[in-house]
Design a protein around this motif. Structure first.
Motif, PDB file in Angstrom:
ATOM      1  N   TYR A 120     -71.915 142.552  32.468  1.00  0.00           N
ATOM      2  CA  TYR A 120     -72.106 140.985  31.964  1.00  0.00           C
ATOM      3  C   TYR A 120     -72.856 140.438  33.066  1.00  0.00           C
ATOM      4  N   TRP A 159     -74.297 133.441  29.409  1.00  0.00           N
ATOM      5  CA  TRP A 159     -73.788 134.894  29.842  1.00  0.00           C
ATOM      6  C   TRP A 159     -74.510 135.900  28.738  1.00  0.00           C
ATOM      7  N   PHE A 211     -74.497 140.308  27.713  1.00  0.00           N
ATOM      8  CA  PHE A 211     -73.578 141.667  28.009  1.00  0.00           C
ATOM      9  C   PHE A 211     -74.398 142.723  27.642  1.00  0.00           C
ATOM     10  N   GLY A 215     -64.718 133.686  24.797  1.00  0.00           N
ATOM     11  CA  GLY A 215     -65.719 134.737  24.405  1.00  0.00           C
ATOM     12  C   GLY A 215     -66.708 134.165  23.295  1.00  0.00           C
ATOM     13  N   LEU A 270     -70.351 134.007  24.382  1.00  0.00           N
ATOM     14  CA  LEU A 270     -71.277 135.384  23.986  1.00  0.00           C
ATOM     15  C   LEU A 270     -71.856 135.373  22.596  1.00  0.00           C
ATOM     16  N   ILE A 297     -64.507 140.913  24.952  1.00  0.00           N
ATOM     17  CA  ILE A 297     -64.251 139.458  25.496  1.00  0.00           C
ATOM     18  C   ILE A 297     -63.156 139.570  26.320  1.00  0.00           C
ATOM     19  N   LEU A 309     -64.790 139.974  29.710  1.00  0.00           N
ATOM     20  CA  LEU A 309     -65.460 138.683  30.112  1.00  0.00           C
ATOM     21  C   LEU A 309     -64.269 137.734  30.708  1.00  0.00           C
ATOM     22  N   VAL A 336     -63.993 138.689  34.090  1.00  0.00           N
ATOM     23  CA  VAL A 336     -65.149 138.317  34.845  1.00  0.00           C
ATOM     24  C   VAL A 336     -65.015 136.813  35.366  1.00  0.00           C
ATOM     25  N   LEU A 337     -64.285 135.763  34.150  1.00  0.00           N
ATOM     26  CA  LEU A 337     -64.212 134.567  34.457  1.00  0.00           C
ATOM     27  C   LEU A 337     -63.075 134.279  35.607  1.00  0.00           C
ATOM     28  N   ASN A 386     -60.982 130.339  31.746  1.00  0.00           N
ATOM     29  CA  ASN A 386     -61.047 131.490  30.651  1.00  0.00           C
ATOM     30  C   ASN A 386     -59.916 130.999  29.671  1.00  0.00           C
TER      31      ASN A 386
END
Length: 355
Positions: free
Chosen positions: A27, A33, A35, A149, A153, A319, A322, A325-326, A333
């Motif tokens: 990511y 963002w 990926f 997501g 994304l 997702i 992700l 990640v968040l 998120n």
């Protein structure tokens, strides 16, 4: 300095019990963002695990605790084997959704098994998991979590629809992300086709040979859930109380059950996806039910887009990576507009391995 590049292994298991989705992705944060999925596969469940997971709603709390531990150990084996087979060296963390054992947000309860400390210990990597619990504590449904997501994304699409155990959708409305479960799909179709010793109805061929039972179709469409306003979500318990007994009371042939339920799902989905000149991204295992897709196309106003197989099959795992990640960045998120929580928040438990 906060990183802008993350290498993540994401794992999740859906309600349709087709297996564990596991993927390794990068990511990157540029203007938005981006990926790249490097490796992804679905590890099918053994008959034993499939049976255990199908019976979770019948287990006591003590039994669930024990299953949670053994499932966490099982996930550690799956992850370790994946890392070894793909020769993965750089890992920032593992994002684990786990498997939903209990989801009763109206009672302040949700439990995803497979997110125990033992998972981090056995794989010897940081694990970010349990994304639903905090949201339920904040008065939210704890679901769906994928819409953040979709927004970050897959912003090119007016609607993002996932056809898994349940059909869930996400879209922008008045500058807010709206998302909810529409209706059950594979969790019902697979249940009835299993009575023919099949895992699923290949391309919807059996359904296409059946006849619609209009009385059953009317009763399905009259279920009160469909009149509720979002946020709202569904679980196996709801299906076992409201769907299975209703269908079984009609004593129909399996083909007719499948045909009627496909029509029901297509009707419920098309009622939501109703903007002219909109585009609809469809992912999840239900994409391969070409008969179901044809019924959605026939009834809805949107242009349907089915992406490459990697996105179809692993979008939810992508997702959840992700979401991890968040959470690592302590950024939002979970969206209150989606779950009904008191506020937007950064959800997830962070487990560092005990060395």
């Amino acid at each position: 300095m906060v990183k802008s590049n993350y290498k993540v292994i994401a794992i999740m298991s859906g309600t349709s019990l087709d297996g564990i989705d596991i993927m390794y992705a990068t990511y990157k944060l540029n203007s938005g963002w981006e990926f790249e999925i490097h490796y992804a596969e679905t590890i099918k469940y053994s008959k034993e695990w499939k049976f255990i997971l199908s019976q979770l709603v019948n287990k006591s709390l003590e039994e669930l605790v024990e299953t949670d531990k053994s499932y966490s150990e099982y996930l550690s084996t799956v992850v370790s084997n994946f890392i070894k087979e793909q020769n993965i060296e750089a890992i920032d963390f593992i994002a684990s959704h786990g498997h939903t054992a209990l989801h009763q947000p109206e009672n302040g309860l949700t439990l995803q098994i497979g997110n125990q400390q033992i998972l981090a210990n056995l794989v010897n990597h940081k694990v970010i998991c349990d994304f639903r619990v905090q949201d339920v504590k904040l008065g939210g449904q704890g679901a769906p979590l994928v819409p953040i997501g979709d927004r970050l994304l897959f912003y090119d699409y007016d609607y993002c629809l996932n056809l898994g155990g349940f059909a869930n959708i996400s879209f922008e409305e008045d500058k807010e992300r709206i998302a909810f479960d529409i209706c059950p799909v594979n969790i019902v179709l697979n249940y009835f086709v299993s009575k023919l010793n099949l895992e699923y109805d290949d391309k919807g061929q059996l359904a296409s040979q059946g006849k619609i039972n209009n009385d059953l179709l009317i009763k399905l469409n009259e279920l009160s859930f469909y009149e509720e306003k979002p946020p709202k979500s569904l679980g196996l318990e709801w299906v076992e109380i409201n769907i299975f007994p209703l269908i079984e009371s009609f004593n129909l042939k399996i083909e007719d059950i499948l045909r009627t339920f496909v029509e029901h799902a297509a009707i419920q989905i098309s009622k939501i996806v109703n903007r002219k000149e909109s585009n609809l991204l469809i992912t999840g295992g239900g994409v391969y039910n070409t008969f179901l897709i044809s019924r959605i196309k026939s009834l809805s106003k949107s242009k349907i887009v089915i992406p490459e197989n990697e996105i179809v099959e692993f979008k939810e795992a992508l997702i959840f990576g992700l979401l991890g990640v968040l959470r690592e960045r302590n950024e939002i998120n979970c969206l209150k507009s989606v779950t009904g929580a008191t506020h937007n928040h950064s959800s997830g438990k962070i487990l560092s391995p005990n060395t």
